[in-house]
Design an enzyme around this catalytic site. Structure first.
Site, PDB file in Angstrom:
ATOM      1  N   LYS A 140       0.689  -1.214   0.049  1.00  0.00           N
ATOM      2  CA  LYS A 140       0.015   0.063   0.083  1.00  0.00           C
ATOM      3  C   LYS A 140       1.014   1.174  -0.127  1.00  0.00           C
ATOM      4  CE  LYS A 140      -4.379  -1.640   1.727  1.00  0.00           C
ATOM      5  NZ  LYS A 140      -5.327  -1.945   2.626  1.00  0.00           N
ATOM      6  N   ARG A 191      -3.519  -9.740   5.205  1.00  0.00           N
ATOM      7  CA  ARG A 191      -4.009  -9.981   4.061  1.00  0.00           C
ATOM      8  C   ARG A 191      -2.929  -9.680   2.894  1.00  0.00           C
ATOM      9  NH1 ARG A 191      -6.490  -6.563   0.135  1.00  0.00           N
ATOM     10  NH2 ARG A 191      -8.012  -7.339  -1.373  1.00  0.00           N
TER      11      ARG A 191
END
Length: 272
Positions: free
Chosen positions: A214, A248
């Site tokens: 991210k 995740r």
């Protein structure tokens, strides 16, 4: 917690949720797994590398993403869910915030719903999950990163989500919370949330951490999405230390090894 056919011991281990984006425009792997054979090969690869559950997404939710019709999202995810359930013995999570997509995915065999809006986007989502009797991941999110007291406001937002779940009849033992790294937060707030994730445990639910590749990692290290594995591994270690039950991730093998090493160190003082 039971997800699909598998029992997860959420207090004693951090499990790996592998990401499978069947989208043309996801921020780091868009277009790689849009064909069924590509998707199934990647599931096999992730399972071999240590994945415990696969999370299927049919719509990119990167910043500035384009909303697609429910029917298009269903067309992307349902054949993949059906094929995975037919060929693999692995629990399947469906990453969607739309009740119509969730309902179709559950019919196809999805074992868990992963809602990035924490039941607040679609007022039918909670009832769909409750009727199916399956677990759900409920993520923190806001349209704008405007807070009074950041951590307290995140907890307040999550309590609202939990109330929606309770009102619909979703049982506590079927709820997993997600702090929503990269959603409705500034760069600085994402770092603060990562550093204070133990606060979420105060709510009494297992926590899933999703940081893989991210922007908070990219901005810190000044690296593109394809070069953020090491940064992701650091956040995974933090997740284990903070008591997260799931991480995740895109890079299953590397993150599985990071979890295993961290847990070995943490468990070194236990009696054998």
């Amino acid at each position: 917690m039971k997800i699909g056919k598998r029992n997860f011991e959420l207090e004693s281990h951090t499990y790996i949720m592998g990401i499978l984006n069947v989208t043309p425009d996801s921020f780091s792997d868009g277009g790689k797994y849009t064909h069924l054979d590509q998707a199934l090969f990647h599931v096999e690869e992730m399972q071999r590398d240590g994945m415990d559950i696969v999370d299927i997404g049919g719509e990119s939710t990167r910043p500035g993403y384009t909303l697609i019709p429910d029917e298009e999202e269903i067309e992307r995810v349902v054949p993949v869910i059906e094929a995975i359930k037919e060929r693999f013995d692995v629990p399947v999570s469906l990453d969607t915030y739309k009740s119509k997509v969730a309902r179709a995915g559950i019919r196809a065999g999805a074992d868990l719903i992963n809602d990035i809006w924490g039941l607040k986007y679609d007022d039918q989502m909670a009832s769909v999950i409750r009727e199916a009797g399956i677990p759900c991941v409920l993520m923190h999110n806001r349209k704008e990163a405007v807070y009074g007291n950041f951590v307290e406001d995140v907890l307040k937002d999550l309590k609202e989500t939990i109330s929606i779940a309770h009102e619909a009849g979703i049982e506590d033992e079927k709820i997993i919370l997600d702090p929503g790294i990269g959603f409705g937060k500034t760069y600085e707030q994402n770092l603060e949330m990562l550093n204070r994730m133990e606060c979420l445990k105060e709510l009494g639910y297992p926590v899933l951490l999703g940081t893989s590749r991210k922007s908070v990692i990219g901005l810190t290290l000044e690296l593109p999405a394809t070069e953020r594995v090491e940064g992701t591994l650091v956040t995974t270690v933090f997740g284990v230390l903070k008591g997260c039950s799931f991480v995740r991730v895109h890079d299953v093998k590397e993150n599985m090894r990071a979890v295993k090493m961290t847990e070995a160190i943490l468990g070194s003082g236990r009696e054998l």
